[in-house]
Write an enzyme that holds these catalytic residues in place. Structure first.
Site, PDB file in Angstrom:
ATOM      1  N   PHE B 116      20.442   8.107  24.941  1.00  0.00           N
ATOM      2  CA  PHE B 116      21.300   6.824  24.488  1.00  0.00           C
ATOM      3  C   PHE B 116      22.653   7.146  24.327  1.00  0.00           C
ATOM      4  CE2 PHE B 116      19.761   2.364  22.665  1.00  0.00           C
ATOM      5  CZ  PHE B 116      19.165   2.116  23.897  1.00  0.00           C
ATOM      6  N   GLN B 236      30.502  -4.936  16.115  1.00  0.00           N
ATOM      7  CA  GLN B 236      30.088  -4.512  17.588  1.00  0.00           C
ATOM      8  C   GLN B 236      30.029  -5.511  18.537  1.00  0.00           C
ATOM      9  OE1 GLN B 236      26.431  -2.135  18.615  1.00  0.00           O
ATOM     10  NE2 GLN B 236      28.065  -0.676  18.294  1.00  0.00           N
ATOM     11  N   HIS B 238      29.088  -5.857  22.254  1.00  0.00           N
ATOM     12  CA  HIS B 238      28.019  -4.946  23.492  1.00  0.00           C
ATOM     13  C   HIS B 238      28.576  -5.266  24.671  1.00  0.00           C
ATOM     14  CE1 HIS B 238      24.756  -3.487  25.735  1.00  0.00           C
ATOM     15  NE2 HIS B 238      24.017  -3.065  24.519  1.00  0.00           N
ATOM     16  N   LEU B 248      21.389  -9.980  26.492  1.00  0.00           N
ATOM     17  CA  LEU B 248      21.841  -8.766  26.428  1.00  0.00           C
ATOM     18  C   LEU B 248      21.041  -7.900  27.518  1.00  0.00           C
ATOM     19  CD1 LEU B 248      22.818  -6.358  23.999  1.00  0.00           C
ATOM     20  CD2 LEU B 248      20.583  -5.745  24.881  1.00  0.00           C
ATOM     21  N   GLU B 251      21.503  -1.180  26.997  1.00  0.00           N
ATOM     22  CA  GLU B 251      21.956   0.126  27.162  1.00  0.00           C
ATOM     23  C   GLU B 251      21.367   0.988  27.774  1.00  0.00           C
ATOM     24  OE1 GLU B 251      23.528   1.548  23.390  1.00  0.00           O
ATOM     25  OE2 GLU B 251      24.769   2.528  24.485  1.00  0.00           O
ATOM     26  N   ARG B 284      29.832   1.997  22.545  1.00  0.00           N
ATOM     27  CA  ARG B 284      30.012   0.534  22.850  1.00  0.00           C
ATOM     28  C   ARG B 284      31.228  -0.038  22.815  1.00  0.00           C
ATOM     29  NH1 ARG B 284      24.241  -1.613  20.224  1.00  0.00           N
ATOM     30  NH2 ARG B 284      22.926  -0.329  21.897  1.00  0.00           N
ATOM     31  N   HIS B 349      27.597  -8.501  19.126  1.00  0.00           N
ATOM     32  CA  HIS B 349      26.139  -7.960  19.196  1.00  0.00           C
ATOM     33  C   HIS B 349      25.871  -7.533  17.700  1.00  0.00           C
ATOM     34  CE1 HIS B 349      22.709  -6.018  20.678  1.00  0.00           C
ATOM     35  NE2 HIS B 349      23.239  -4.681  20.472  1.00  0.00           N
ATOM     36  N   ARG B 384      28.172   1.363  15.296  1.00  0.00           N
ATOM     37  CA  ARG B 384      26.821   1.358  15.305  1.00  0.00           C
ATOM     38  C   ARG B 384      26.613   2.244  16.500  1.00  0.00           C
ATOM     39  NH1 ARG B 384      21.940  -0.779  17.062  1.00  0.00           N
ATOM     40  NH2 ARG B 384      22.855  -2.506  18.072  1.00  0.00           N
TER      41      ARG B 384
HETATM   42  C1  LIG Z   1      19.646  -8.482  22.001  1.00  0.00           C
HETATM   43  C2  LIG Z   1      19.401  -7.362  21.026  1.00  0.00           C
HETATM   44  C3  LIG Z   1      19.080  -6.205  21.362  1.00  0.00           C
HETATM   45  C4  LIG Z   1      19.263  -5.064  20.423  1.00  0.00           C
HETATM   46  N1  LIG Z   1      18.579  -3.715  20.758  1.00  0.00           N
HETATM   47  C5  LIG Z   1      18.384  -2.814  19.787  1.00  0.00           C
HETATM   48  C6  LIG Z   1      17.886  -1.401  20.113  1.00  0.00           C
HETATM   49  O1  LIG Z   1      17.501  -1.159  21.267  1.00  0.00           O
HETATM   50  N2  LIG Z   1      17.884  -0.657  19.242  1.00  0.00           N
HETATM   51  C7  LIG Z   1      18.195  -0.833  17.965  1.00  0.00           C
HETATM   52  O2  LIG Z   1      18.135   0.038  17.126  1.00  0.00           O
HETATM   53  N3  LIG Z   1      18.948  -1.970  17.880  1.00  0.00           N
HETATM   54  C8  LIG Z   1      18.964  -2.877  18.515  1.00  0.00           C
HETATM   55  N4  LIG Z   1      19.525  -4.182  18.152  1.00  0.00           N
HETATM   56  C9  LIG Z   1      19.841  -4.482  16.744  1.00  0.00           C
HETATM   57  C10 LIG Z   1      18.616  -4.674  15.967  1.00  0.00           C
HETATM   58  O3  LIG Z   1      17.592  -5.307  16.672  1.00  0.00           O
HETATM   59  C11 LIG Z   1      18.865  -6.116  14.860  1.00  0.00           C
HETATM   60  O4  LIG Z   1      19.960  -5.287  13.962  1.00  0.00           O
HETATM   61  C12 LIG Z   1      17.628  -6.087  13.904  1.00  0.00           C
HETATM   62  O5  LIG Z   1      16.564  -6.094  14.751  1.00  0.00           O
HETATM   63  C13 LIG Z   1      17.814  -6.920  12.728  1.00  0.00           C
HETATM   64  O6  LIG Z   1      16.676  -7.100  12.146  1.00  0.00           O
HETATM   65  P1  LIG Z   1      16.510  -7.635  10.598  1.00  0.00           P
HETATM   66  O7  LIG Z   1      15.397  -7.512  10.324  1.00  0.00           O
HETATM   67  O8  LIG Z   1      17.767  -7.361   9.807  1.00  0.00           O
HETATM   68  O9  LIG Z   1      16.868  -9.355  11.170  1.00  0.00           O
HETATM   69  P2  LIG Z   1      16.198 -10.329  11.878  1.00  0.00           P
HETATM   70  O10 LIG Z   1      15.058  -9.812  12.791  1.00  0.00           O
HETATM   71  O11 LIG Z   1      17.278 -11.190  12.695  1.00  0.00           O
HETATM   72  O12 LIG Z   1      15.414 -11.102  10.954  1.00  0.00           O
HETATM   73  C14 LIG Z   1      16.062 -11.928  10.090  1.00  0.00           C
HETATM   74  C15 LIG Z   1      15.139 -12.730   9.307  1.00  0.00           C
HETATM   75  O13 LIG Z   1      15.557 -13.595   8.398  1.00  0.00           O
HETATM   76  C16 LIG Z   1      15.036 -14.878   8.146  1.00  0.00           C
HETATM   77  N5  LIG Z   1      15.983 -15.689   7.699  1.00  0.00           N
HETATM   78  C17 LIG Z   1      17.452 -15.598   7.983  1.00  0.00           C
HETATM   79  N6  LIG Z   1      18.287 -16.510   7.225  1.00  0.00           N
HETATM   80  C18 LIG Z   1      17.157 -16.945   6.371  1.00  0.00           C
HETATM   81  C19 LIG Z   1      17.293 -17.947   5.235  1.00  0.00           C
HETATM   82  N7  LIG Z   1      18.502 -18.680   4.829  1.00  0.00           N
HETATM   83  N8  LIG Z   1      16.171 -18.165   4.498  1.00  0.00           N
HETATM   84  C20 LIG Z   1      15.081 -17.713   4.907  1.00  0.00           C
HETATM   85  N9  LIG Z   1      15.005 -16.731   5.841  1.00  0.00           N
HETATM   86  C21 LIG Z   1      16.013 -16.224   6.708  1.00  0.00           C
HETATM   87  C22 LIG Z   1      14.599 -15.253   9.594  1.00  0.00           C
HETATM   88  O14 LIG Z   1      13.852 -16.215   9.640  1.00  0.00           O
HETATM   89  C23 LIG Z   1      14.032 -13.679  10.166  1.00  0.00           C
HETATM   90  O15 LIG Z   1      12.972 -13.618   9.804  1.00  0.00           O
HETATM   91  C24 LIG Z   1      19.513  -5.357  19.167  1.00  0.00           C
HETATM   92  C25 LIG Z   1      20.212  -6.516  18.856  1.00  0.00           C
HETATM   93  C26 LIG Z   1      19.899  -7.554  19.536  1.00  0.00           C
HETATM   94  C27 LIG Z   1      20.594  -8.868  19.293  1.00  0.00           C
END
Ligand SMILES: Cc1cc2nc3c(=O)[nH]c(=O)nc-3n(C[C@H](O)[C@H](O)[C@H](O)COP(=O)(O)OP(=O)(O)OC[C@H]3O[C@@H](n4cnc5c(N)ncnc54)[C@H](O)[C@@H]3O)c2cc1C
Ligand code: SF4
Ligand code: FES
Lengths: 289, 612
Positions: B116, B236, B238, B248, B251, B284, B349, B384
Site C-alpha cells: 500500500f 485527506q 483521496h 472510492l 488504492e 494520497r 476522504h 493518514r
Molecule cells: C470508501 C472508504 C474506503 C476506506 N478504505 C479504507 C481502507 O481500506 N483501510 C483503512 O484503514 N481505512 C479505510 N477507510 C477509512 C475507514 O474505513 C474509516 O475511517 C473507518 O471505517 C471509520 O470507522 P468508525 O468506526 O470510526 O466510523 P463509522 O464506521 O462511520 O461508524 C460511525 C458510527 O457512528 C454512528 N453515529 C454517528 N453519529 C451518531 C449520532 N449522532 N448518534 C448515534 N450514532 C451515531 C453511526 O450510526 C455509525 O454506527 C476508508 C473509508 C472510506 C470512506
C-alpha cells in the site's frame, strides 16, 4: 399543474377526536407545506429540462393527510448517471423535506435502501434511472410493515438473521497469540459469495414462502448460516449448524422459486446455497438413520 | 416523564471502532450498550475496501510500521499513539481472524497481505476488496453472540457533562438520544464511561467518499461540551474517486499496479515529476494535488478528471483481487474496468483530526472517550497512510472500551486538555467572529450541575426544548440549503489547495450559514421517523465542524501533510511541529497549540523530508 395527484383518491379525513396545540400546529404546518411544495414543483416543471416522473408511496400514521396511503408525483430533472436514490434525494431536498427513506453509503454497501422499484426489489442507489421505464414507481419493500413513506420495519428481518446463531464459534483455535487459523483458498472461495450479504432484505421481501410463513428463516438468514456451515475453520460445528437449518421453518420450506437470487444486489446464489444445505442435511441424516 | 436507560459503558456509534469498544468493555465485565443512529451493519466502516495494516510477517516488525506511520504523518503523529497502533495491530488482526473474518488467503492458508502507499513492507491485510464490510460484519456477529444491547436508530444529540468552568474538570455522565422511529427523547446514563465512535465528517464537503450519515456528530458534540478538537485542518482527499458520485476506487488498484494517465495519455506522476520514485504509490495528498494540477493546467479529461487504468493487469488478476472495483465502476460510472480506463478525481476522504484523546482514547473530560475516525490520538498527524484507519478502530476501540470498563492500562504519556506546553494563538486575523450566534449552546443551562442523575436529566430537558424550538417554527430556511452553502464554500476554499483569502471567505460564509441557521425550520411535522429533523440537527454539527477546519487551516501557515497553503510552500519544523486545538469556549472559540510528541520507546523520531 399539480405534482400532488393522489391515487387512489383518499376519503375525507375525520378530524382526530382530541387535538392538542401541537397537533394543530403540525396539521397547519402540513397544509402550508403542501402549498409550498406545489409552488416549487410548478416552478421546476415550467423549465424545459428533461425530467423524470417519480411516483412515490407516501404514508405517515401521524400526519393527517398521510394516514391514508397515497402516491405523490415528483418531476425530477434528469442527469446522466442519475440513480433512483439521487432522484429521491433531489425530490426531498427540493420539493418536500418530509419525504422519508433510509439511505447512507450511496454505494451498495450499507444495505439501507432496498425498495420496490417498478415492481421489483432493488437498491435505490444502485439502480440507474436510465434502466427503468417511466414513470418510475417507488414503494417500500413488500411484506414488511411500513413505518412511514418508504421506511419499513426491519425488526423481523433482524430477528431471523439472529436466529441462525450468526457468529463464528469454533472451539479449536491455534495455540499462540499471533497464530491464525489456516483456511484454504478453495474454502475461502466457497464461502466468498455468501459473506457478501449486506442485510438489505430484498431477497426475503421477494420470497412467497416467507410472505406466507412468518417463521420461515428466509433466504438471507439461511445464506448467513451457509457462510458458517461451509467454513472449514468451523468444521467442528457443522452438525450443530445443520440442525438449526433443518427445523420446520428452515431449508425445507424453500420451493426453489429463485426470486431471491434474482433480486439480490450482491449476486449471491441464494437458491443454490439453500439447495446445497438441503443436500448436506440429507447426508447428515443418512448417517443417523 | 423522562426515561433514563442505564449501563456501565455507553458506546455512541457502532462502526468498527464502536463495536470493538463495546466488545472490549463487555469482556472486561461491564454492561456495555451501543447507541447508534444507524443499525450497526449500515455503518460506513463497511465501505472500506483496501485493508488493515499490521506487522504480521517475518521481515516486518512494529517499529517499521511505526516509522512509516510517523513519516506519513509528516511528524505530527504522537509517538505513544503511533507506537501503540503498530504494536497492538497484529494481535487485533489475528483476533478478527479468530472471530471468523474471511480474509483473503495465501497458498499455505495464512492471511494475505499486499503493498500500500507509503509502506516499507507489504503489510496491508485484506479480505478481497471489501475488507471493511467483513470487519464490520464480523464484529457485529460478536456483539450478537455476547448479547450486547444495541439501541439502533437512536440519534445521539448531546453529551451530559457537568458545567464546571474549566472543561478539564468536567465529567461526562451519559448522553441524550432521539429515537428516530418514535420521536422519544431519552437519557442514557453511563456509570463507567461514554465512548464516542461516530466516524467521519465528510458531509462538510460535497464531493466525498463518506456516507450521508458522516456528519461529524461526535466531534461537534464533544466540541460544544468543551473538549478540544485537534488538527482539524488536516483533511485527506483521496486521489481516486468516481467523478459523478464520490465513490472510492481503492488504492489497491494502484497497489496492484494500476496506472494514472492524463488526457494526453501521459503517465504524469513520473513525466511531470510529482513523485519520480513512487509514482502512483506516492501518498494520497501528493497524488491528489498532482491530479488537480494536471486538470488546472489543461491536461485533465473534460477539465475535470484523469484516468486510472488497470487493464494491463489482466482479467484473472483483476477478478481475483479487485472484483468489486469492477462493480463499482460499472454501477456508479457506467464504465467497464476490463475494457476502458476509469475516470477518477480527488474527493474528501478522511479526517485526520478530531476529538483530542490520549493513547487510550480518553479525553480531558472525565468519563468521556473518543475512538475511530472522530478521534485524534494522534496517529495520523498531517496525513493518514492507506490501511491505517481500520487498525486504529480496533486498537483504540479495544483500549477505550477496556478503560471505560475500569481496566487499569497505566498512565498515559500523552497529556490532554490545556496541560503541558500550551501556546495561545492571539494574532490570528479573523474576517468575522467565529462561534455561537445566540449563546444558547452553553454546556448545561443554569447553575452547577454535579450530581450524575441530574446532569443527564438536565441534558434531556435542554434537548427537549431544542427539538421543540426546531419543530415549532412554521417557516424559514431549509437545512439542506444551509448545508449546501457550507459544502460549497469548503469545496471551493478549504480543499486540496488553500489560500489565505479563500479560507477567510469560507469563514465568512460559515458565519452566514450560522446566521441563517437561526431561522432553520423542520417542515415535517411528524414524530415518526422524522429524518428532516435528524438532518437539521446534523447540519448544525456540519457547521460547527466546518468552522474548526477553516480556523485550523487559516492558522497553520505552512505546508505539511495534507494541508497545503499557497503562501507557505514549505514545512516549517521550527515553528509548526505542533498540534492545533480549537475549543468552543462556550461559544467564543479559542485557538491554541501543543507540541507533537516525537519521543518514542526507542528514542526521538527525527523529522525527515517526506519524499516519494
Ligand atoms: C470508501 C472508504 C474506503 C476506506 N478504505 C479504507 C481502507 O481500506 N483501510 C483503512 O484503514 N481505512 C479505510 N477507510 C477509512 C475507514 O474505513 C474509516 O475511517 C473507518 O471505517 C471509520 O470507522 P468508525 O468506526 O470510526 O466510523 P463509522 O464506521 O462511520 O461508524 C460511525 C458510527 O457512528 C454512528 N453515529 C454517528 N453519529 C451518531 C449520532 N449522532 N448518534 C448515534 N450514532 C451515531 C453511526 O450510526 C455509525 O454506527 C476508508 C473509508 C472510506 C470512506
Ligand atoms: S442475500 Fe442479497 S438480497 Fe438478501 S439480504 Fe443479503 S444482500 Fe440483500
Ligand atoms: S445507500 Fe447504502 S446500499 Fe444504497
Amino acid at each position: 399543474m399539480s405534482t400532488q395527484e393522489q391515487e387512489p383518491a383518499t376519503q375525507e379525513q375525520e378530524p382526530p377526536e382530541t387535538e392538542s396545540p401541537g397537533d394543530r400546529r403540525r396539521a397547519e404546518k402540513q397544509r402550508r407545506l403542501a402549498a409550498d411544495r406545489q409552488a416549487e414543483a410548478e416552478a421546476a416543471t415550467t423549465t424545459d429540462e428533461e425530467t423524470v416522473l417519480l411516483k412515490v408511496f407516501r404514508y405517515d400514521p401521524e400526519v393527517e393527510d398521510k394516514q391514508e396511503p397515497r402516491f405523490d408525483d415528483f418531476h425530477v430533472p434528469y442527469e446522466d448517471g442519475m440513480t433512483v436514490l439521487d432522484a429521491l434525494i433531489y425530490a426531498r431536498d427540493t420539493f418536500d423535506s418530509s419525504l422519508t427513506f433510509r439511505h447512507s453509503c450511496r454505494q451498495a454497501i450499507c444495505g439501507s435502501d432496498a425498495l420496490f422499484v417498478n415492481g421489483s426489489q432493488r437498491l435505490a442507489c444502485k439502480t440507474q434511472l436510465s434502466d427503468l421505464d417511466a414513470p418510475v414507481r417507488v414503494e417500500p419493500l413488500p411484506h414488511q410493515d411500513v413505518v412511514k413513506d418508504l421506511v419499513v420495519d426491519m425488526e423481523h428481518f433482524y430477528d431471523q438473521m439472529h436466529a441462525v446463531e450468526p457468529y463464528f464459534q469454533s472451539d479449536d483455535l491455534p495455540e499462540g497469540d499471533l497464530e491464525e487459523q489456516r483456511q484454504s483458498r478453495e474454502n475461502r472461495e466457497k464461502v466468498k459469495m455468501s459473506t457478501r450479504c449486506i442485510w438489505c432484505g430484498a431477497c426475503t421481501s421477494s420470497c412467497n414462502i416467507a410472505a406466507g410463513d412468518n417463521q420461515y428463516l428466509g433466504p438471507a438468514a439461511i445464506n448467513k448460516a451457509y457462510r458458517f456451515t461451509m467454513d472449514e475453520r468451523e468444521a467442528d460445528k457443522k452438525e450443530h449448524r445443520l440442525r438449526i437449518l433443518e427445523q420446520e421453518h428452515g431449508v425445507w420450506r424453500c420451493q426453489t422459486q429463485f426470486s431471491c437470487t434474482e433480486v439480490c444486489p450482491k449476486d449471491i446464489p441464494l437458491t443454490e446455497h439453500i439447495q446445497e444445505l438441503k443436500r448436506e442435511a440429507v447426508k447428515k441424516n443418512l448417517k443417523f438413520w | 416523564m423522562t426515561t433514563i436507560y442505564e449501563h456501565d459503558v455507553i458506546v455512541v456509534g457502532a462502526g468498527g471502532a464502536g463495536l470493538r469498544a463495546a466488545i472490549a468493555a463487555h469482556e472486561e465485565g461491564a454492561d456495555a450498550a451501543l447507541v447508534t443512529k444507524l443499525h450497526p451493519v449500515r455503518s460506513h466502516t463497511g465501505a472500506a475496501e483496501g485493508g488493515i495494516n499490521a506487522a504480521l510477517r517475518d521481515g516486518d516488525d512494529w517499529e517499521l510500521h511505526a516509522y512509516d506511520t510517523m513519516k506519513g504523518s509528516d511528524y505530527l503523529g504522537d509517538a505513544p499513539a503511533v507506537e501503540g497502533l503498530a504494536q497492538d495491530a497484529p494481535e487485533e488482526v489475528i483476533q478478527l481472524e479468530h472471530w471468523g473474518m474471511p480474509f483473503s488467503r495465501e497458498e499455505d492458508g495464512r492471511v494475505s497481505q499486499r503493498p500500500f502507499g507509503g509502506l516499507s513492507f507489504p503489510r496491508t491485510t485484506y479480505a478481497g476488496a471489501e475488507t471493511g464490510h467483513h470487519m464490520l460484519h464480523t464484529m457485529y456477529e460478536q456483539v450478537v453472540k455476547r448479547g450486547i444491547t444495541v439501541y439502533d436508530e437512536w440519534f445521539v444529540t448531546r453529551l451530559a457533562v457537568t458545567d464546571d468552568a474549566d472543561p478539564s474538570e468536567r465529567e461526562c455522565h451519559g448522553v441524550v438520544a432521539y429515537d428516530v422511529a418514535t420521536g422519544e427523547i431519552a437519557g442514557f446514563r453511563a456509570t463507567g464511561g461514554v465512548v464516542l465512535a461516530t466516524g467521519g465528517l465528510g458531509q462538510v464537503y460535497e464531493h466525498t467518499t463518506n456516507a450521508v450519515s458522516c456528519t461529524g456528530d461526535g466531534n461537534a458534540m464533544a466540541y460544544r461540551a468543551g473538549v478540544p478538537l485537534e488538527d482539524m485542518e488536516f483533511i485527506q482527499f483521496h486521489p481516486t474517486t468516481l467523478p459523478s458520485t464520490g465513490v472510492l476506487i481503492s488504492e489497491a488498484v494502484r497497489g496492484e499496479g494500476g496506472i494514472l494517465y492524463n488526457a494526453d495519455g501521459e503517465r504524469f506522476m513520473f513525466e511531470y515529476g510529482y513523485a519520480t520514485n513512487k509514482g502512483e504509490l506516492a501518498s494520497r495528498d501528493v497524488v491528489s494535488r498532482a491530479e488537480l494540477t494536471e486538470v488546472n493546467e489543461g491536461r485533465g479529461v473534460h477539465d475535470d478528471y484523469v484516468y486510472l487504468d488497470m487493464r494491463h493487469l489482466g482479467e484473472d488478476r483483476i477478478v481475483d483481487r479487485l472484483e468489486n472495483i469492477l462493480h463499482l465502476a460499472e454501477d456508479f460510472e457506467g464504465v467497464d474496468g476490463l475494457e476502458e480506463p476509469m475516470p477518477v478525481k480527488p474527493g474528501q476522504h478522511y479526517a485526520m483530526g478530531g476529538v483530542e484523546t490520549d493513547e487510550y482514547g480518553a479525553t480531558c473530560v472525565e468519563g468521556l472517550y473518543a475512538v475511530g475516525e472522530c478521534a485524534c490520538a494522534s496517529v495520523h498527524g498531517g496525513n493518514r497512510l492507506g490501511g491505517n484507519a481500520l487498525p486504529e478502530l480496533i486498537v483504540f476501540g479495544a483500549r477505550a472500551g477496556r478503560h471505560a470498563a475500569g481496566a487499569d492500562l497505566g498512565d498515559a504519556l500523552i497529556g490532554t486538555g490545556r496541560s503541558g506546553e500550551v501556546e495561545e494563538e492571539d494574532g490570528l486575523d479573523l474576517p468575522v467572529e467565529p462561534g455561537a450566534t445566540t449563546g444558547g449552546d452553553a454546556v448545561a443551562d443554569g447553575g452547577a450541575v454535579t450530581e450524575a442523575g441530574s446532569v443527564v436529566e438536565a441534558a434531556v430537558e435542554a434537548e427537549r426544548s431544542r427539538v421543540e424550538r426546531l419543530m415549532e417554527r412554521d417557516d424559514g430556511v431549509k437545512h439542506s440549503e444551509i448545508r449546501a452553502a457550507v459544502q460549497e464554500t469548503m469545496g471551493n476554499h478549504v480543499n486540496v489547495f488553500r489560500e489565505e483569502e479563500g479560507i477567510k471567505q469560507a469563514l465568512r460564509d460559515i458565519r452566514k450559514a450560522r446566521e441563517r441557521y437561526e431561522d432553520v425550520y423542520v417542515a415535517d411535522p411528524s414524530r415518526t421517523f422524522n429524518t428532516d429533523l435528524v438532518q437539521t440537527i446534523e447540519t448544525r454539527n456540519v457547521i460547527d465542524v466546518a468552522e474548526t477546519i477553516a480556523l485550523g487551516a487559516l492558522a497553520r501557515t505552512e505546508f505539511r501533510g495534507a494541508h497545503w497553503r499557497a503562501e507557505h510552500q514549505e514545512r516549517k519544523d521550527d515553528e509548526w511541529l505542533k498540534h492545533t486545538f480549537v475549543t468552543w469556549n462556550d461559544g467564543t472559540p479559542d485557538l491554541w497549540y501543543k507540541p507533537s510528541v516525537l519521543e518514542g520507546e526507542g528514542g526521538e523520531y527525527e523529522p525527515k523530508v517526506r519524499s516519494y
